[in-house]
Motif scaffolding. Structure first.
Motif, PDB file in Angstrom:
ATOM      1  N   ARG A   1      -3.991   2.495  -4.051  1.00  0.00           N
ATOM      2  CA  ARG A   1      -2.851   1.576  -3.903  1.00  0.00           C
ATOM      3  C   ARG A   1      -1.668   2.033  -4.758  1.00  0.00           C
ATOM      4  O   ARG A   1      -0.543   1.625  -4.527  1.00  0.00           O
ATOM      5  CB  ARG A   1      -3.235   0.175  -4.340  1.00  0.00           C
ATOM      6  CG  ARG A   1      -4.217  -0.494  -3.421  1.00  0.00           C
ATOM      7  CD  ARG A   1      -3.534  -1.502  -2.542  1.00  0.00           C
ATOM      8  NE  ARG A   1      -4.538  -2.430  -2.050  1.00  0.00           N
ATOM      9  CZ  ARG A   1      -4.487  -3.732  -2.236  1.00  0.00           C
ATOM     10  NH1 ARG A   1      -3.483  -4.270  -2.911  1.00  0.00           N
ATOM     11  NH2 ARG A   1      -5.435  -4.504  -1.759  1.00  0.00           N
ATOM     12  N   HIS A   2      -1.969   2.825  -5.811  1.00  0.00           N
ATOM     13  CA  HIS A   2      -0.908   3.230  -6.747  1.00  0.00           C
ATOM     14  C   HIS A   2      -0.290   4.572  -6.354  1.00  0.00           C
ATOM     15  O   HIS A   2       0.501   5.127  -7.103  1.00  0.00           O
ATOM     16  CB  HIS A   2      -1.475   3.303  -8.171  1.00  0.00           C
ATOM     17  CG  HIS A   2      -2.131   2.023  -8.616  1.00  0.00           C
ATOM     18  ND1 HIS A   2      -1.446   1.022  -9.272  1.00  0.00           N
ATOM     19  CD2 HIS A   2      -3.393   1.556  -8.450  1.00  0.00           C
ATOM     20  CE1 HIS A   2      -2.264   0.009  -9.512  1.00  0.00           C
ATOM     21  NE2 HIS A   2      -3.454   0.311  -9.016  1.00  0.00           N
ATOM     22  N   HIS A   3      -0.695   5.111  -5.194  1.00  0.00           N
ATOM     23  CA  HIS A   3      -0.152   6.398  -4.738  1.00  0.00           C
ATOM     24  C   HIS A   3       1.248   6.180  -4.156  1.00  0.00           C
ATOM     25  O   HIS A   3       1.460   5.232  -3.391  1.00  0.00           O
ATOM     26  CB  HIS A   3      -1.080   6.998  -3.676  1.00  0.00           C
ATOM     27  CG  HIS A   3      -0.779   8.426  -3.364  1.00  0.00           C
ATOM     28  ND1 HIS A   3       0.249   8.794  -2.528  1.00  0.00           N
ATOM     29  CD2 HIS A   3      -1.349   9.567  -3.798  1.00  0.00           C
ATOM     30  CE1 HIS A   3       0.289  10.118  -2.440  1.00  0.00           C
ATOM     31  NE2 HIS A   3      -0.671  10.612  -3.213  1.00  0.00           N
ATOM     32  N   PRO A   4       2.199   7.056  -4.482  1.00  0.00           N
ATOM     33  CA  PRO A   4       3.574   6.830  -4.001  1.00  0.00           C
ATOM     34  C   PRO A   4       3.706   6.807  -2.477  1.00  0.00           C
ATOM     35  O   PRO A   4       4.551   6.069  -1.953  1.00  0.00           O
ATOM     36  CB  PRO A   4       4.372   7.998  -4.600  1.00  0.00           C
ATOM     37  CG  PRO A   4       3.373   8.939  -5.180  1.00  0.00           C
ATOM     38  CD  PRO A   4       2.093   8.195  -5.397  1.00  0.00           C
ATOM     39  N   ALA A   5       2.866   7.560  -1.756  1.00  0.00           N
ATOM     40  CA  ALA A   5       2.965   7.555  -0.290  1.00  0.00           C
ATOM     41  C   ALA A   5       2.532   6.208   0.287  1.00  0.00           C
ATOM     42  O   ALA A   5       2.983   5.801   1.368  1.00  0.00           O
ATOM     43  CB  ALA A   5       2.112   8.672   0.311  1.00  0.00           C
ATOM     44  N   VAL A   6       1.651   5.500  -0.430  1.00  0.00           N
ATOM     45  CA  VAL A   6       1.174   4.199   0.059  1.00  0.00           C
ATOM     46  C   VAL A   6       2.303   3.182   0.021  1.00  0.00           C
ATOM     47  O   VAL A   6       2.555   2.462   0.999  1.00  0.00           O
ATOM     48  CB  VAL A   6      -0.042   3.721  -0.773  1.00  0.00           C
ATOM     49  CG1 VAL A   6      -0.380   2.272  -0.455  1.00  0.00           C
ATOM     50  CG2 VAL A   6      -1.240   4.627  -0.512  1.00  0.00           C
ATOM     51  N   ALA A   7       3.014   3.135  -1.098  1.00  0.00           N
ATOM     52  CA  ALA A   7       4.131   2.180  -1.211  1.00  0.00           C
ATOM     53  C   ALA A   7       5.186   2.487  -0.153  1.00  0.00           C
ATOM     54  O   ALA A   7       5.718   1.567   0.500  1.00  0.00           O
ATOM     55  CB  ALA A   7       4.727   2.255  -2.614  1.00  0.00           C
ATOM     56  N   ALA A   8       5.483   3.776   0.055  1.00  0.00           N
ATOM     57  CA  ALA A   8       6.523   4.152   1.025  1.00  0.00           C
ATOM     58  C   ALA A   8       6.079   3.787   2.450  1.00  0.00           C
ATOM     59  O   ALA A   8       6.873   3.262   3.246  1.00  0.00           O
ATOM     60  CB  ALA A   8       6.823   5.643   0.913  1.00  0.00           C
ATOM     61  N   ALA A   9       4.804   4.047   2.771  1.00  0.00           N
ATOM     62  CA  ALA A   9       4.298   3.728   4.120  1.00  0.00           C
ATOM     63  C   ALA A   9       4.309   2.226   4.355  1.00  0.00           C
ATOM     64  O   ALA A   9       4.705   1.741   5.423  1.00  0.00           O
ATOM     65  CB  ALA A   9       2.885   4.284   4.294  1.00  0.00           C
TER      66      ALA A   9
END
Ligand SMILES: NC(=O)c1ccc[n+]([C@@H]2O[C@H](COP(=O)([O-])OP(=O)(O)OC[C@H]3O[C@@H](n4cnc5c(N)ncnc54)[C@H](O)[C@@H]3O)[C@@H](O)[C@H]2O)c1
Length: 349
Positions: A126-134
């Motif tokens: 959940r803390h991965h930057p691609a997750v927040a962007a997606a």
């Protein structure tokens, strides 16, 4: 909780593969330091790290010098351990899955409410930057109306991994250990999942728990999804190979793990390639591609920094027990669906 000046003093409970990884992240973090390790069977990690070793989490808590703990023991010990930490007033980063059943998770929820001490559940992705962007892109309507989602996590775990008896037994299995990460992300990015169909197999290893699962999910929004997962095949598709998030797993820049499709475009994850038509949209026209921007950092470092803020009382857990319990309910529903062969509904929140 009074914020403490200086690095937070952290204890690790469970000194296996994941405990050692957490010790490595702590070693690189200025605002925290490892003070002791609890493990009933091994003192090797404590010796390597040059900190005291104790045999149980109770002994660790009795030291009284811990600002927070990281719990990385087998799944079956998560809830009893975390409940004792909360009763001692010590915030915890609790590895996923939050519990081995929804009923067990409810015990932890009650303890959290009783003691008012926070738990961050270790759904680190959940803390991965691609997750927040997606998530922002999909929920912001970047794909139009969400229609179809597909995910893969296919890889081969080594035989030695299964020398640990707990990994072959009820309370483990590829759904509870690995699919729990993927379904957690799909609900985080794409919205709540309400129905599940599933088939599972243990045909290769023959362990008590499944090694392969095929799952069909229905989202609250009406979108449909499918996920194929196996820890007994040689293949390049899955979060670990695609994200470069954990150096233990060789990186495959050409592999994606999720494909998310809507009425005006689709998104590959983690590349975040956004496929769409310029102007009129129909299947005979070439697709254009642009890449959705994302932040930087790896999910474990981001998770640890967030946990330190939670332990200092400066942030609410990004993944709470209640949130992780919802993901666990999804896995339980998939287990039930695999047994019944029917479409099963995820219970109330
Ligand atoms: N976030 C992730 O991506 C990720 C990855 C791997 C594992 N995990 C989770 O981390 C946890 C540990 O997994 P692992 O692969 O490190 O397992 P492991 O078997 O390598 O390590 C578990 C350790 O806990 C110790 N232990 C056993 N009972 C204990 C108890 N009651 N109290 C304290 N220690 C105890 C064992 O001696 C062992 O050293 C599991 O819950 C797993 O699901 C999470």
């Amino acid at each position: 909780m009074s914020p403490r000046n200086g690095p937070l003093r952290i204890g690790i409970i469970g000194a296996g593969r994941m405990g050692a990884q957490h010790a490595g992240f702590l070693d690189r973090e200025q605002d925290a330091r490892l003070v002791a390790v609890a493990d009933p069977y091994s003192s090797a990690m404590a010796e390597r790290c040059g900190v005291p070793h104790v045999r149980s989490h109770q002994e660790l808590l009795a030291r009284g010098d811990m600002d927070a703990v990281i719990i990385a023991s087998p799944n079956q010990a998560h809830v009893t351990t975390a409940v004792d930490c909360l009763a001692a007033g010590v915030p915890a980063l609790l590895e996923k899955p939050v519990a081995t059943s929804r009923a067990e998770a409810d015990v932890l929820l009650a303890a959290e409410r009783e003691h008012g001490v926070p738990v961050l559940v270790g759904h680190h992705r959940r803390h991965h930057p691609a997750v927040a962007a997606a998530r922002d892109f999909v929920r912001g309507g970047g794909l139009g109306r969400l229609v179809a989602v597909n995910g893969l996590w296919l890889t081969k775990k080594d035989d030695a991994y299964f020398d640990q008896e707990w990994r072959r037994s009820k309370g483990a299995g590829v759904m509870l250990i690995n699919l729990v990460h993927d379904l957690d992300l799909l609900r985080h990015i794409c919205g709540e999942i309400t129905t599940v169909q599933a088939r599972t197999s243990n045909a290769v290893r023959g362990h008590e728990v499944e090694e392969t699962a095929s799952v069909i999910v229905g989202f609250e929004s009406g979108a449909l999804g499918s996920f194929l997962i196996s820890d007994t095949v040689v293949a390049p598709w899955g979060w670990d190979q695609a994200t470069e998030d954990d150096p233990s797993f060789p990186y495959r820049p050409d592999g994606s793990c999720y494909s998310i499709a809507g009425t005006t475009g689709s998104l590959s994850f983690p590349q975040l390639a956004h496929y769409h038509h310029e102007g009129t949209s129909d299947w005979t026209r070439p697709l254009s591609t642009r890449f959705v921007p994302k932040g930087t950092g790896d999910s474990y470092t981001n998770q640890l920094r967030h946990f330190l803020a939670v332990a200092r009382g400066e942030a609410e857990p990004a993944v709470s027990v209640a949130d992780a319990a919802r993901t666990l309910a999804l896995i339980e529903t998939a287990q039930r669906a695999a047994e019944s062969g029917a479409t099963e509904t995820v219970g109330p929140r």
